[in-house]
Design a protein around this motif. Sequence first.
Motif, short mmCIF file in Angstrom:
data_model
loop_
_atom_site.label_atom_id
_atom_site.label_comp_id
_atom_site.label_asym_id
_atom_site.label_seq_id
_atom_site.Cartn_x
_atom_site.Cartn_y
_atom_site.Cartn_z
N PHE A 135 2.73 8.78 -17.56
CA PHE A 135 2.82 9.57 -19.37
C PHE A 135 3.84 8.88 -19.83
O PHE A 135 3.38 8.78 -21.03
CB PHE A 135 1.56 10.81 -19.50
N GLY A 136 4.58 9.84 -19.47
CA GLY A 136 6.62 9.72 -19.56
C GLY A 136 6.41 7.74 -20.28
O GLY A 136 6.74 7.74 -21.73
N ILE A 137 5.88 7.50 -19.16
CA ILE A 137 6.71 6.08 -19.44
C ILE A 137 5.75 5.47 -20.72
O ILE A 137 5.82 4.59 -21.26
CB ILE A 137 5.83 5.06 -17.87
N ASN A 177 0.49 -1.28 -0.05
CA ASN A 177 0.17 0.43 -0.20
C ASN A 177 0.45 1.21 -0.17
O ASN A 177 0.54 2.68 -0.82
CB ASN A 177 -1.12 0.28 1.58
N LYS A 178 2.14 1.35 0.79
CA LYS A 178 2.67 2.49 0.65
C LYS A 178 3.46 2.30 -0.44
O LYS A 178 4.01 3.86 -1.17
CB LYS A 178 3.96 2.18 1.60
N PHE A 179 4.10 1.86 -1.34
CA PHE A 179 4.58 1.94 -2.35
C PHE A 179 3.70 2.04 -3.66
O PHE A 179 4.18 3.53 -4.40
CB PHE A 179 5.25 0.24 -3.31
N ILE A 180 2.40 1.50 -3.53
CA ILE A 180 1.05 2.36 -4.57
C ILE A 180 1.16 3.71 -4.06
O ILE A 180 0.87 5.09 -5.49
CB ILE A 180 0.52 1.19 -4.12
N SER A 181 0.74 3.98 -2.75
CA SER A 181 0.69 5.40 -2.29
C SER A 181 1.98 6.57 -2.45
O SER A 181 1.55 7.70 -3.00
CB SER A 181 0.05 5.47 -0.90
N GLY A 182 2.69 6.25 -2.94
CA GLY A 182 4.07 6.58 -3.60
C GLY A 182 3.46 6.59 -4.65
O GLY A 182 3.79 7.79 -5.30
N ILE A 183 3.28 5.96 -5.80
CA ILE A 183 3.23 5.85 -7.17
C ILE A 183 2.04 7.22 -7.36
O ILE A 183 1.98 7.39 -8.51
CB ILE A 183 3.12 4.57 -7.80
N GLU A 184 1.23 7.03 -6.35
CA GLU A 184 -0.08 7.50 -6.31
C GLU A 184 0.93 9.31 -6.24
O GLU A 184 -0.16 10.18 -6.62
CB GLU A 184 -1.60 7.91 -6.00
N ASN A 185 1.59 9.36 -5.65
CA ASN A 185 1.25 10.46 -5.30
C ASN A 185 2.50 11.61 -6.42
O ASN A 185 3.49 12.69 -5.99
CB ASN A 185 2.14 10.94 -4.10
N LEU A 186 3.42 10.74 -7.01
CA LEU A 186 4.27 11.07 -8.07
C LEU A 186 3.52 12.04 -9.30
O LEU A 186 1.82 11.63 -9.41
CB LEU A 186 4.60 9.53 -9.01
N SER A 187 3.69 12.30 -9.85
CA SER A 187 3.39 13.35 -11.14
C SER A 187 2.71 13.13 -11.98
O SER A 187 3.15 11.33 -12.44
CB SER A 187 4.01 14.50 -11.41
N LYS A 188 1.32 12.78 -12.99
CA LYS A 188 0.88 11.91 -13.44
C LYS A 188 1.90 12.32 -14.73
O LYS A 188 2.02 11.24 -15.65
CB LYS A 188 -0.03 12.99 -13.84
N TRP A 189 3.24 12.79 -14.99
CA TRP A 189 3.83 13.09 -15.88
C TRP A 189 4.65 12.38 -16.17
O TRP A 189 4.90 11.63 -17.67
CB TRP A 189 4.65 14.66 -16.71
N TYR A 190 4.98 11.88 -15.34
CA TYR A 190 6.09 10.82 -14.91
C TYR A 190 5.02 9.01 -15.73
O TYR A 190 5.77 8.93 -16.51
CB TYR A 190 6.41 10.14 -13.83
#
Length: 188
Positions: free
Chosen positions: A17-19, A2-15
């Motif tokens: 989209f870049g992937i 859950n911490k990992f996914i929360s960390g991903i959710e907090n990243l910019s949406k542009w990261y």
Amino acid sequence: MNKFISGIENLSKWYGFGIIVLYSLLLAEFYSTVTALFISAELQSENIFIIFSRISYALTILSGVIIWVVLSFLFHLTALLFNGQAQFKRFLYPAAYPYFVPAVFILAGILLMDNVQIPETKDIAAALMDNAQFKLSMQLMNYSFIPYYLIVAVFIKNIYNIKYIYSFLSVAIPIVAIWGITELFKLV
């Protein structure tokens, strides 16, 4: 997890989209490389072929983005059927990050195809299917989504707060339905 996914959710949406753009570019390059193996150098220098290959390249990039959104939406709808509780936008951007795995597989496939040598023959397809590097690169491409689907199922479990069996079904049902529809159209 859950911490990992929360960390991903907090990243910019542009990261995320870049992937997706990176994945789409690699996919377009993969198809371009495969096409170059099948088409003679003479035909590749024709203006009409150059125009069509550029259009195909751009459409492949665009389709990579569209497929990400559509697949994510199908996974979202299926998770909702299993009483999942999340908004689509909460799932959409984290679902972009696992595309990094197929992108790496595709890059490896492209690098393998750079060393493929085609003997002079009229049946290029048969010659390529006998080439071990070409077969391996195609297998990498075909199987690159298995880890992606497994990671997305874990994301669905944690984002939608449903059981693992339902999260795996949320991925499997749309994929099997798409496969079934394509098989149905092959019969027509």
